[in-house]
Design a protein around this motif. Sequence first.
Motif, PDB file in Angstrom:
ATOM      1  N   ASN A  77       0.782  -1.325   0.015  1.00  0.00           N
ATOM      2  CA  ASN A  77       0.237   0.204  -0.018  1.00  0.00           C
ATOM      3  C   ASN A  77       0.976   1.394  -0.158  1.00  0.00           C
ATOM      4  OD1 ASN A  77      -2.695  -0.819  -0.118  1.00  0.00           O
ATOM      5  ND2 ASN A  77      -2.551  -1.683   1.923  1.00  0.00           N
ATOM      6  N   ALA A  78       2.060   1.123   0.630  1.00  0.00           N
ATOM      7  CA  ALA A  78       2.785   2.375   0.551  1.00  0.00           C
ATOM      8  C   ALA A  78       3.275   2.600  -0.771  1.00  0.00           C
ATOM      9  CB  ALA A  78       4.113   2.098   1.650  1.00  0.00           C
ATOM     10  N   ILE A  79       3.691   1.421  -1.339  1.00  0.00           N
ATOM     11  CA  ILE A  79       4.298   1.570  -2.854  1.00  0.00           C
ATOM     12  C   ILE A  79       3.160   2.034  -3.738  1.00  0.00           C
ATOM     13  CG2 ILE A  79       5.087   0.176  -4.828  1.00  0.00           C
ATOM     14  CD1 ILE A  79       6.447  -1.856  -2.525  1.00  0.00           C
ATOM     15  N   PHE A  80       1.794   1.589  -3.611  1.00  0.00           N
ATOM     16  CA  PHE A  80       0.785   2.060  -4.408  1.00  0.00           C
ATOM     17  C   PHE A  80       0.524   3.454  -4.245  1.00  0.00           C
ATOM     18  CE2 PHE A  80      -0.960  -2.193  -3.840  1.00  0.00           C
ATOM     19  CZ  PHE A  80      -0.238  -2.988  -4.751  1.00  0.00           C
ATOM     20  N   ASN A  81       0.603   3.999  -2.893  1.00  0.00           N
ATOM     21  CA  ASN A  81       0.131   5.342  -2.670  1.00  0.00           C
ATOM     22  C   ASN A  81       1.324   6.203  -3.206  1.00  0.00           C
ATOM     23  OD1 ASN A  81      -1.989   4.946  -1.106  1.00  0.00           O
ATOM     24  ND2 ASN A  81      -1.138   4.805   0.818  1.00  0.00           N
ATOM     25  N   THR A  82       2.519   5.908  -3.129  1.00  0.00           N
ATOM     26  CA  THR A  82       3.666   6.788  -3.813  1.00  0.00           C
ATOM     27  C   THR A  82       3.567   6.746  -5.399  1.00  0.00           C
ATOM     28  OG1 THR A  82       5.188   6.190  -1.917  1.00  0.00           O
ATOM     29  CG2 THR A  82       6.363   6.790  -4.274  1.00  0.00           C
ATOM     30  N   LYS A  83       3.208   5.519  -5.909  1.00  0.00           N
ATOM     31  CA  LYS A  83       3.127   5.558  -7.413  1.00  0.00           C
ATOM     32  C   LYS A  83       1.903   6.365  -8.072  1.00  0.00           C
ATOM     33  CE  LYS A  83       3.135   2.088 -11.058  1.00  0.00           C
ATOM     34  NZ  LYS A  83       2.843   0.653 -11.579  1.00  0.00           N
ATOM     35  N   ARG A  84       0.831   6.675  -7.139  1.00  0.00           N
ATOM     36  CA  ARG A  84      -0.252   7.329  -7.669  1.00  0.00           C
ATOM     37  C   ARG A  84       0.349   8.840  -7.513  1.00  0.00           C
ATOM     38  NH1 ARG A  84      -3.229   3.764  -3.736  1.00  0.00           N
ATOM     39  NH2 ARG A  84      -4.111   2.057  -4.970  1.00  0.00           N
ATOM     40  N   ASN A  85       0.962   9.137  -6.608  1.00  0.00           N
ATOM     41  CA  ASN A  85       1.496  10.686  -6.435  1.00  0.00           C
ATOM     42  C   ASN A  85       2.618  10.756  -7.565  1.00  0.00           C
ATOM     43  OD1 ASN A  85      -0.344  11.127  -4.192  1.00  0.00           O
ATOM     44  ND2 ASN A  85       1.238  10.610  -2.966  1.00  0.00           N
ATOM     45  N   GLU A  86       3.316   9.870  -7.696  1.00  0.00           N
ATOM     46  CA  GLU A  86       4.784  10.147  -8.728  1.00  0.00           C
ATOM     47  C   GLU A  86       3.872  10.421 -10.095  1.00  0.00           C
ATOM     48  OE1 GLU A  86       7.706  10.746  -8.556  1.00  0.00           O
ATOM     49  OE2 GLU A  86       7.519  11.127  -6.434  1.00  0.00           O
ATOM     50  N   LEU A  87       2.978   9.446 -10.363  1.00  0.00           N
ATOM     51  CA  LEU A  87       2.439   9.365 -12.102  1.00  0.00           C
ATOM     52  C   LEU A  87       1.069  10.009 -11.959  1.00  0.00           C
ATOM     53  CD1 LEU A  87       3.597   5.724 -12.685  1.00  0.00           C
ATOM     54  CD2 LEU A  87       4.755   7.749 -13.219  1.00  0.00           C
ATOM     55  N   ILE A  88       0.854  10.766 -11.403  1.00  0.00           N
ATOM     56  CA  ILE A  88      -0.441  11.816 -11.249  1.00  0.00           C
ATOM     57  C   ILE A  88      -0.585  12.427 -12.579  1.00  0.00           C
ATOM     58  CG2 ILE A  88       0.497  13.618 -10.013  1.00  0.00           C
ATOM     59  CD1 ILE A  88      -2.271  14.205  -8.689  1.00  0.00           C
ATOM     60  N   LEU A  89      -1.818  12.649 -13.094  1.00  0.00           N
ATOM     61  CA  LEU A  89      -2.010  13.056 -14.354  1.00  0.00           C
ATOM     62  C   LEU A  89      -1.475  12.194 -15.797  1.00  0.00           C
ATOM     63  CD1 LEU A  89      -1.281  16.644 -13.710  1.00  0.00           C
ATOM     64  CD2 LEU A  89      -3.429  15.604 -13.465  1.00  0.00           C
ATOM     65  N   THR A  90      -1.218  10.938 -15.353  1.00  0.00           N
ATOM     66  CA  THR A  90      -0.880  10.015 -16.274  1.00  0.00           C
ATOM     67  C   THR A  90      -2.038   9.085 -16.290  1.00  0.00           C
ATOM     68  OG1 THR A  90       0.423   8.316 -14.993  1.00  0.00           O
ATOM     69  CG2 THR A  90       1.569  10.257 -16.079  1.00  0.00           C
TER      70      THR A  90
END
Length: 467
Positions: A393-406
Amino acid sequence: MKKIYKNILCVLALGVVFASCENYLDDVPKGSKVPTTLADYEAFIRDEYGNQVVNVEQALTLMNDRFQTVANLAYYRLTNANYFWDETADRIDLNQADETTYYRSYAGISSFNLIIENVLTATEATDAEKRIVWAEAKMLRAMSYFNLVNFYADTYTTGNAGKLSVPLITSASINAPSKQVTIQEMYDFILKDVNEAIPFLPKVSQTALHPNLGAGYAFSARVYLQMNNYTEALKFADLALAENNKLYDWVGFYNTNKTIIDTPNSYTTVASPMGYNYTENYTFRHGSSYSLGRELSIPVDRAARFETGDVRFKSRWKLRTVGADTYYYSTLSGMYNFGGITTVEVYLIKAECLARAGQIADALTLLNTVRKTRILPANYADITTTDKATALNAIFNTKRNELILTLIPFADARRLNAEGTYPFSLSKVEGGTTYTLSATSHMWTMPFPQGATKNPGNGTLTQNVDK
């Protein structure tokens, strides 16, 4: 489907003109030019505002990653339905416009088909040079089909693989047949394209728009992750990171520009580092915020999901109120790689694969390597846990923030929801009303635009959703 070619492809494209929609390589009108040299074909790859655009606006709207003004929500009924997760809305009826996601993607695919079909017989180049452009076109075609199948079709699972996906067209001819293939057939085609391209991709790109070897490996990792094949995704993530494992120093960027960034009530822009020369790029493609200037604004409740001290967020958006709208307004200007592939995505793909294999410590080492380049030292602390779910879940949350607007947060949410173990849902309160998007909602698959279903060209097209 014929509408796509007649309306879009029979036009000027970087000075290359098709002589006729029916047989554009035969008749050459006076003053016109048809592609013959390698440079002619390669020009289609450089068409960054046409063939290289990846617009996934309604996916961003459904995720509530993009802020929508009160005026937009009142005027655009499809946008309103997706933004407020209205499951009663008939989105098929509302999607009457020539949706950019669909038509731009197929216009690009036609250009890549033209290259693949003809470039090996081009003039003024060696066989090796021609094969490189052929491979780059194969990569870009595969990437375009990946975007389409993860927008208009259900996500890949063993149970869903036999369902219909999107039209597959492999020729640039106006008379080319269109077949709406299954999800499995589309993924098989995507992987075939990439596997054929990889041996000929250069290690160093001609430009940021040209996929290189690292891009081939990175995209393979993305595809296999979407197919829940974590062994192959991990293998290709390692290969990609061997080509490029650089991460941009966002803490350093913030420290350099903090005077401008932190000035209260000031919206002076700073140049975006996420353009053509972004150190994290494997390949660059414009996304939904592809115009020059500021990137898209984001809602207040979406901004709240970034980590405290995340200077990548702090450097990009600032709270602003204009009339009835309060949102986080973009304070960067320039280019944004929202349609290509970057190293941070591959770091997080590898981290997920390791965590799923029980290698929690190694997964968190990768996650924290990314976070250290984003979080201010005063706010930073390693994420540590031995629990798989907590780590993932920590990985998923970071990925959503890093790749926002994609497209990737939307594609990941669909993948996780289909899996069922780590479902993703959304909830918000606006105007005193609570709105919810469940993990099982039909809204995670977008309807084809009516123009496509009513005029499918040389084939048939069946909607993949009921509404």
